[in-house]
Design an enzyme around this catalytic site. Structure first.
Site, PDB file in Angstrom:
ATOM      1  N   VAL A 108       0.857  -1.176   0.000  1.00 33.42           N
ATOM      2  CA  VAL A 108       0.000   0.000   0.000  1.00 33.42           C
ATOM      3  C   VAL A 108       0.895   1.228   0.000  1.00 33.42           C
ATOM      4  O   VAL A 108       1.823   1.332   0.806  1.00 33.42           O
ATOM      5  CB  VAL A 108      -0.917   0.027   1.244  1.00 33.42           C
ATOM      6  CG1 VAL A 108      -1.815   1.263   1.219  1.00 33.42           C
ATOM      7  CG2 VAL A 108      -1.755  -1.247   1.321  1.00 33.42           C
ATOM      8  N   CYS A 109       0.638   2.145  -0.928  1.00 31.76           N
ATOM      9  CA  CYS A 109       1.355   3.412  -0.969  1.00 31.76           C
ATOM     10  C   CYS A 109       2.861   3.178  -1.036  1.00 31.76           C
ATOM     11  O   CYS A 109       3.355   2.422  -1.855  1.00 31.76           O
ATOM     12  CB  CYS A 109       0.941   4.251   0.237  1.00 31.76           C
ATOM     13  SG  CYS A 109       1.394   5.998   0.162  1.00 31.76           S
ATOM     14  N   SER A 110       3.619   3.816  -0.139  1.00 34.99           N
ATOM     15  CA  SER A 110       5.077   3.702  -0.176  1.00 34.99           C
ATOM     16  C   SER A 110       5.593   2.382   0.372  1.00 34.99           C
ATOM     17  O   SER A 110       6.803   2.168   0.430  1.00 34.99           O
ATOM     18  CB  SER A 110       5.719   4.863   0.592  1.00 34.99           C
ATOM     19  OG  SER A 110       5.264   4.880   1.932  1.00 34.99           O
TER      20      SER A 110
END
Length: 326
Positions: A108-110
């Site tokens: 998720v995301c970074s």
């Protein structure tokens, strides 16, 4: 996956992890359980100690990667720390171990930076938050980073964009396991889209690059930015600088990798988005930004964001139109 088979979901958390990156997907799986699925969600840290999230809230963990049987799904949430610094070695090793034993792997995301540090994204398509997509591409040059995607699947590896895109990804995983109907019911219960239209571009502000080296080109850019709705044909811009249209076109291509017409269009596009945010109708926004018609604005929106001006405004417009009667 049948509903009578438990599916283990392991999330690897660490100090500074973004709380919503953890809670968003976890809530999707928990809601799916209420509707008949059987996900077992476990939170792991490299040491087995509790961690502190990015907002200071403590997250209680269930154990270490060594204590976890092979997960069916392994998820790495993101945090602001790892786009800025190298991923800790113990976190890389824990992620590599869990990934090697998991049926599928997601970030998720970074969290994509953690997967990248393990080498798992080499040769694969991937995405992350639009703000750090360029950094991911730099750190992981063997990955094909898609900065506009909400989430990307490449084989059994899944990566998603920023924060709430983890919810989109978790819904896709639930649909893969249990079908569209259950996933749709989860989305309805959480009051979110089952599949969001458009990509990350609709959430990002206009991207302004460094000023061009050529003084003549800087003057043209200042002219267009000062009056985006003005008359800015190639001939008129060239005449303003007392250069040939061919020379001006070459300057744009060499320094900005675009054409004069496309640059003018991009400035008008950013302006039209701002008008829509303020509550203008799509027709008013098109005229105020200098587009010859609503249809010309709509074509640019579909090309750039994969959604119409009206769809964009439903997501991001303010209440100004209702207040002013626009």
């Amino acid at each position: 996956m049948s509903s009578d088979v438990q599916h283990r979901v392991a999330l690897l958390v660490y100090d500074g992890v973004k709380l919503l990156d953890v809670a968003g997907p976890a809530d999707v799986f928990a809601e799916a359980n209420r509707l008949g699925a059987d996900y077992r969600i476990v939170l792991l840290s490299t040491t087995g100690d509790d961690v502190t999230s990015s907002v200071g809230i403590r997250i209680t963990v269930d154990g270490t990667p060594d204590s976890e049987p092979a997960p069916d799904t392994f998820v790495v949430p993101g945090g602001d720390i790892y786009p800025r610094t190298p991923v800790r070695r113990d976190l890389v090793e824990a992620a590599r171990d869990l990934a090697s034993r998991s049926g599928r792997v997601a970030s998720v995301c970074s969290g994509a930076f953690v997967l990248a540090a393990t080498g798992l994204l080499d040769g694969k398509r991937a995405t992350t938050h639009w703000q750090v997509a360029a950094e991911l591409a730099t750190r992981c040059p063997r990955a094909h980073v898609e900065p506009d995607a909400i989430y990307v699947r490449d084989g059994t590896t899944y990566t998603s964009a920023g924060v709430t895109a983890g919810i989109d990804l978790a819904l896709a995983l639930v649909e893969e396991d249990h079908g569209a109907e259950l996933s749709r019911n989860v989305a309805r219960a959480l009051v979110v889209y089952l599949q969001r239209a458009g990509g990350q571009s609709q959430f990002s502000p206009p991207l302004q690059g460094p000023p061009p080296r050529s003084p003549a080109l800087r003057r043209v850019l200042e002219l267009v930015q000062a009056d985006p709705a003005g008359r800015h044909s190639l001939g008129e811009l060239a005449q303003h600088l007392n250069v040939s249209p061919r020379h001006l076109t070459r300057l744009f291509r060499e320094e900005l990798s675009t054409t004069p017409a496309r640059y003018v269009e991009s400035i008008r596009f950013d302006l039209a988005k701002a008008f829509l945010d303020q509550g203008y109708t799509a027709t008013q926004a098109a005229a105020s930004a200098g587009f010859p018609s609503y249809e010309s604005l709509r074509r640019v929106f579909v090309r750039e964001l994969s959604i119409s001006p009206a769809a964009y405004q439903r997501r991001f417009g303010t209440a100004r139109r209702a207040q002013t009667g626009r």
